[in-house]
Design a protein around this motif. Structure first.
Motif, PDB file in Angstrom:
ATOM      1  N   ARG A 197       0.823  -1.205   0.000  1.00  0.00           N
ATOM      2  CA  ARG A 197       0.000   0.000   0.000  1.00  0.00           C
ATOM      3  C   ARG A 197       0.862   1.262   0.000  1.00  0.00           C
ATOM      4  N   LEU A 198       1.995   1.218   0.682  1.00  0.00           N
ATOM      5  CA  LEU A 198       2.900   2.370   0.742  1.00  0.00           C
ATOM      6  C   LEU A 198       3.817   2.466  -0.485  1.00  0.00           C
ATOM      7  N   GLY A 199       3.769   1.461  -1.347  1.00  0.00           N
ATOM      8  CA  GLY A 199       4.604   1.471  -2.542  1.00  0.00           C
ATOM      9  C   GLY A 199       6.078   1.238  -2.249  1.00  0.00           C
ATOM     10  N   MET A 200       6.373   0.489  -1.206  1.00  0.00           N
ATOM     11  CA  MET A 200       7.761   0.268  -0.783  1.00  0.00           C
ATOM     12  C   MET A 200       8.335  -1.069  -1.256  1.00  0.00           C
ATOM     13  N   ARG A 201       7.545  -1.892  -1.907  1.00  0.00           N
ATOM     14  CA  ARG A 201       8.000  -3.232  -2.294  1.00  0.00           C
ATOM     15  C   ARG A 201       9.275  -3.170  -3.143  1.00  0.00           C
ATOM     16  N   GLU A 202       9.308  -2.287  -4.132  1.00  0.00           N
ATOM     17  CA  GLU A 202      10.461  -2.215  -5.033  1.00  0.00           C
ATOM     18  C   GLU A 202      11.734  -1.832  -4.279  1.00  0.00           C
ATOM     19  N   LYS A 203      11.665  -0.843  -3.405  1.00  0.00           N
ATOM     20  CA  LYS A 203      12.847  -0.410  -2.648  1.00  0.00           C
ATOM     21  C   LYS A 203      13.334  -1.512  -1.713  1.00  0.00           C
TER      22      LYS A 203
END
Length: 96
Positions: free
Chosen positions: A19-25
Motif C-alpha cells: 500500500r505504501l509502494g515500498m515493495r520495489e525499494k
C-alpha cells in the motif's frame, strides 16, 4: 461474513508495504544484500559497489579479469541470486 480473528503479522506487513509502494525499494535492498552474501569473500574484495535499476543488478568490479569472468557466468549468478531470494526479482546482472 467477516471474521474477527487476527491476521498473521506477515500478511499485514506485506499489505502495508504494498500500500505504501515500498515493495520495489525493499526488493532492491534485499538483492544487494543477498548478492554480497552469495558472491563470497573473493568477489566482494573486487566489488566496488552494487545497485539495482529496474530488474537489473549492476555490480562495479575493480578488476577487468574478474569482471570478464563474472560476465561470462552472469546467467548462473542470476539463477543463484533469484534462488536465494525465493523469487524472480533479478532479470539481468551487468558487471562494470
Amino acid at each position: 461474513m467477516p471474521t474477527d480473528s487476527p491476521e498473521p503479522l506477515g500478511d499485514v506487513l506485506k499489505e502495508v508495504i504494498d500500500r505504501l509502494g515500498m515493495r520495489e525499494k525493499i526488493d532492491e535492498a534485499r538483492v544487494v544484500e543477498t548478492w554480497a552474501t552469495i558472491a563470497g569473500d573473493r568477489v566482494n574484495a573486487m566489488t566496488e559497489s552494487a545497485w539495482m535499476k529496474g530488474d537489473t543488478l549492476f555490480v562495479k568490479i575493480s578488476s577487468a579479469a574478474w569482471r570478464q569472468e563474472l560476465h561470462m557466468n552472469r546467467r548462473a549468478w542470476r539463477e543463484r541470486l533469484n534462488d536465494a531470494l525465493g523469487r524472480e526479482i533479478v532479470g539481468e546482472i551487468m558487471f562494470r
